[in-house]
Write a protein that holds these residues in place. Sequence first.
Motif, PDB file in Angstrom:
ATOM      1  N   ASN A 145      23.215 -63.155  53.636  1.00 15.70           N
ATOM      2  CA  ASN A 145      22.064 -63.222  53.161  1.00 15.70           C
ATOM      3  C   ASN A 145      21.353 -64.428  53.602  1.00 15.70           C
ATOM      4  O   ASN A 145      20.012 -64.419  53.768  1.00 15.70           O
ATOM      5  CB  ASN A 145      22.307 -63.090  51.689  1.00 15.70           C
ATOM      6  CG  ASN A 145      20.942 -63.251  50.782  1.00 15.70           C
ATOM      7  OD1 ASN A 145      20.852 -64.222  49.944  1.00 15.70           O
ATOM      8  ND2 ASN A 145      20.056 -62.429  50.995  1.00 15.70           N
ATOM      9  N   GLY A 152      13.477 -59.170  58.769  1.00 17.65           N
ATOM     10  CA  GLY A 152      13.977 -60.346  58.328  1.00 17.65           C
ATOM     11  C   GLY A 152      13.476 -61.296  57.689  1.00 17.65           C
ATOM     12  O   GLY A 152      13.724 -61.908  56.966  1.00 17.65           O
ATOM     13  N   MET A 207      20.487 -56.146  47.730  1.00 15.28           N
ATOM     14  CA  MET A 207      20.565 -54.711  48.383  1.00 15.28           C
ATOM     15  C   MET A 207      22.159 -55.007  49.331  1.00 15.28           C
ATOM     16  O   MET A 207      22.906 -54.031  49.396  1.00 15.28           O
ATOM     17  CB  MET A 207      19.652 -54.612  49.516  1.00 15.28           C
ATOM     18  CG  MET A 207      18.462 -54.226  48.967  1.00 15.28           C
ATOM     19  SD  MET A 207      18.376 -52.585  48.379  1.00 15.28           S
ATOM     20  CE  MET A 207      18.358 -53.349  46.634  1.00 15.28           C
ATOM     21  N   LEU A 208      22.573 -56.217  49.595  1.00 16.50           N
ATOM     22  CA  LEU A 208      23.816 -56.625  50.166  1.00 16.50           C
ATOM     23  C   LEU A 208      24.810 -56.132  49.072  1.00 16.50           C
ATOM     24  O   LEU A 208      26.051 -55.607  49.517  1.00 16.50           O
ATOM     25  CB  LEU A 208      23.907 -57.945  50.830  1.00 16.50           C
ATOM     26  CG  LEU A 208      23.135 -58.228  52.035  1.00 16.50           C
ATOM     27  CD1 LEU A 208      23.249 -59.686  52.540  1.00 16.50           C
ATOM     28  CD2 LEU A 208      23.496 -57.424  53.123  1.00 16.50           C
ATOM     29  N   THR A 214      20.312 -67.899  47.194  1.00 19.54           N
ATOM     30  CA  THR A 214      21.593 -67.201  47.732  1.00 19.54           C
ATOM     31  C   THR A 214      22.759 -67.551  46.795  1.00 19.54           C
ATOM     32  O   THR A 214      23.430 -66.645  46.375  1.00 19.54           O
ATOM     33  CB  THR A 214      21.787 -67.429  49.190  1.00 19.54           C
ATOM     34  OG1 THR A 214      20.730 -66.932  49.889  1.00 19.54           O
ATOM     35  CG2 THR A 214      23.090 -66.935  49.386  1.00 19.54           C
ATOM     36  N   LEU A 220      10.993 -59.420  54.223  1.00 18.54           N
ATOM     37  CA  LEU A 220      11.847 -58.879  53.027  1.00 18.54           C
ATOM     38  C   LEU A 220      12.232 -60.146  52.400  1.00 18.54           C
ATOM     39  O   LEU A 220      12.898 -61.081  52.829  1.00 18.54           O
ATOM     40  CB  LEU A 220      12.987 -58.144  53.453  1.00 18.54           C
ATOM     41  CG  LEU A 220      12.643 -56.778  54.084  1.00 18.54           C
ATOM     42  CD1 LEU A 220      14.113 -56.111  54.457  1.00 18.54           C
ATOM     43  CD2 LEU A 220      11.814 -55.798  53.130  1.00 18.54           C
ATOM     44  N   TRP A 246      15.927 -59.991  47.431  1.00 16.75           N
ATOM     45  CA  TRP A 246      15.911 -58.492  47.418  1.00 16.75           C
ATOM     46  C   TRP A 246      16.995 -58.148  48.328  1.00 16.75           C
ATOM     47  O   TRP A 246      17.717 -57.422  48.277  1.00 16.75           O
ATOM     48  CB  TRP A 246      14.467 -57.987  47.859  1.00 16.75           C
ATOM     49  CG  TRP A 246      14.746 -56.537  47.918  1.00 16.75           C
ATOM     50  CD1 TRP A 246      14.529 -55.707  46.946  1.00 16.75           C
ATOM     51  CD2 TRP A 246      14.728 -55.815  49.020  1.00 16.75           C
ATOM     52  NE1 TRP A 246      14.366 -54.340  47.122  1.00 16.75           N
ATOM     53  CE2 TRP A 246      14.964 -54.299  48.674  1.00 16.75           C
ATOM     54  CE3 TRP A 246      15.078 -55.858  50.353  1.00 16.75           C
ATOM     55  CZ2 TRP A 246      15.082 -53.220  49.722  1.00 16.75           C
ATOM     56  CZ3 TRP A 246      15.456 -54.870  51.162  1.00 16.75           C
ATOM     57  CH2 TRP A 246      15.325 -53.511  50.827  1.00 16.75           C
ATOM     58  N   GLN A 247      17.278 -59.036  49.522  1.00 14.49           N
ATOM     59  CA  GLN A 247      18.090 -58.654  50.820  1.00 14.49           C
ATOM     60  C   GLN A 247      19.576 -58.909  50.015  1.00 14.49           C
ATOM     61  O   GLN A 247      20.559 -58.208  50.084  1.00 14.49           O
ATOM     62  CB  GLN A 247      18.009 -59.655  51.786  1.00 14.49           C
ATOM     63  CG  GLN A 247      16.499 -59.625  52.512  1.00 14.49           C
ATOM     64  CD  GLN A 247      16.446 -60.508  53.654  1.00 14.49           C
ATOM     65  OE1 GLN A 247      17.011 -61.466  53.899  1.00 14.49           O
ATOM     66  NE2 GLN A 247      15.401 -60.403  54.204  1.00 14.49           N
ATOM     67  N   LEU A 299      19.955 -64.361  57.357  1.00 18.59           N
ATOM     68  CA  LEU A 299      18.786 -63.244  57.894  1.00 18.59           C
ATOM     69  C   LEU A 299      17.390 -63.867  58.166  1.00 18.59           C
ATOM     70  O   LEU A 299      17.097 -63.523  59.593  1.00 18.59           O
ATOM     71  CB  LEU A 299      18.481 -62.297  56.865  1.00 18.59           C
ATOM     72  CG  LEU A 299      19.888 -61.331  56.619  1.00 18.59           C
ATOM     73  CD1 LEU A 299      19.473 -60.255  55.328  1.00 18.59           C
ATOM     74  CD2 LEU A 299      20.337 -60.405  58.012  1.00 18.59           C
ATOM     75  N   ASN A 312      14.436 -62.831  50.244  1.00 14.94           N
ATOM     76  CA  ASN A 312      15.668 -63.437  50.162  1.00 14.94           C
ATOM     77  C   ASN A 312      16.353 -62.632  49.026  1.00 14.94           C
ATOM     78  O   ASN A 312      17.532 -62.221  49.331  1.00 14.94           O
ATOM     79  CB  ASN A 312      15.845 -64.927  50.173  1.00 14.94           C
ATOM     80  CG  ASN A 312      17.281 -65.262  50.299  1.00 14.94           C
ATOM     81  OD1 ASN A 312      17.748 -65.703  49.532  1.00 14.94           O
ATOM     82  ND2 ASN A 312      17.709 -65.003  51.625  1.00 14.94           N
ATOM     83  N   SER A 365      16.230 -64.067  62.362  1.00 17.15           N
ATOM     84  CA  SER A 365      14.641 -63.503  62.963  1.00 17.15           C
ATOM     85  C   SER A 365      14.022 -64.757  63.665  1.00 17.15           C
ATOM     86  O   SER A 365      13.554 -64.444  64.444  1.00 17.15           O
ATOM     87  CB  SER A 365      13.999 -63.135  61.877  1.00 17.15           C
ATOM     88  OG  SER A 365      14.595 -62.110  61.228  1.00 17.15           O
TER      89      SER A 365
END
Length: 322
Positions: free
Chosen positions: A194, A138, A149-150, A264, A141, A145-146, A197, A143, A201
């Motif tokens: 997103n 978390g 992927m979502l 985001t 990676l 890219w996360q 995350l 932000n 963490s």
Amino acid sequence: MTAFIIRRLFQALLVLFVTSVIVFAGVYAIGDPLEILLPADATMAERLQVTQALGLDKPLIVQYWHFLANALQGDLGTSFVYNQPSISVILQRLPATLELAFCALVLAIVIGIPLGLLSGLKAGSATDETIMTGSILGFSLPNFWQGMMLIMIFSVYLGWLPSTGRGQTGTILGIETSLATWNGIQHLILPAINLSLAKISLVIRLTRTGVQETMPLDFVKFARARGLAPSRVIFVHVLKNILIPIITVIGIEFGSLIAFAVVTETIFAWPGVGKLIIDSINILDRPIVVAYILVVVSMFIVINLVVDVLYSLLDPRIRSKR
């Protein structure tokens, strides 16, 4: 406590003043908005007329003085593009960002604290290793890219959730929000996850560290020796003591969620102030940029003040020093 709050308010005014000087000088000294606002074939007379209308023909120090005088009356300038007060444009977009940041913060608390407790209580176990590995991912990676992927997994492949926009909104207690409609909630899920995350963490690691530092202390051993139920020892004695640093960090991170939701909001086309500031930078809408930064700084100051007050309420030792 009253003296502390008054002192912090004076400090806040000083911070806002210094910030306004730095931001105004940095933003207004760079670029020429006329290159974007006017067509390439505009005449010198037209350029001069627009320059005078926007007040760009005056020296920078004079422009700042006019800005400061108007700011003291609640006027942070008029948008070059929207031709509306910049603060009004920002306040129109701010609820969407606050909603997104609030949902991300709730996810961080609801998911992060239980996982951190579990990881701290089972330190060294497979459960602990799994949770900590997830927290490292978390953090590590990127932000953006996360977010991609979502979208790829839940929107493109599975088709479960929409990938862009805010969706339908409704009202709850007179507040317009996406949480009032199922369509709005569906649009909110991916961007909120997103944005949350990295904070999940952070809360996991902070809670785990607090548990490991608190469990060996004498008052926990004494509570166990008295025969108190393990759940009472954990949730009353341990959790209460580790909440102070957690609340401090969560309060500060809420401000960062608002300030750094830009990525985001851009990925998910969320109509908040983050996307607005990116668009305004691209078109050199200087009043919007300056007003946005001052609004964000003001929110940081208010959030930090609230956190300090909560800190004092949770720990009487801190309150007695003020």
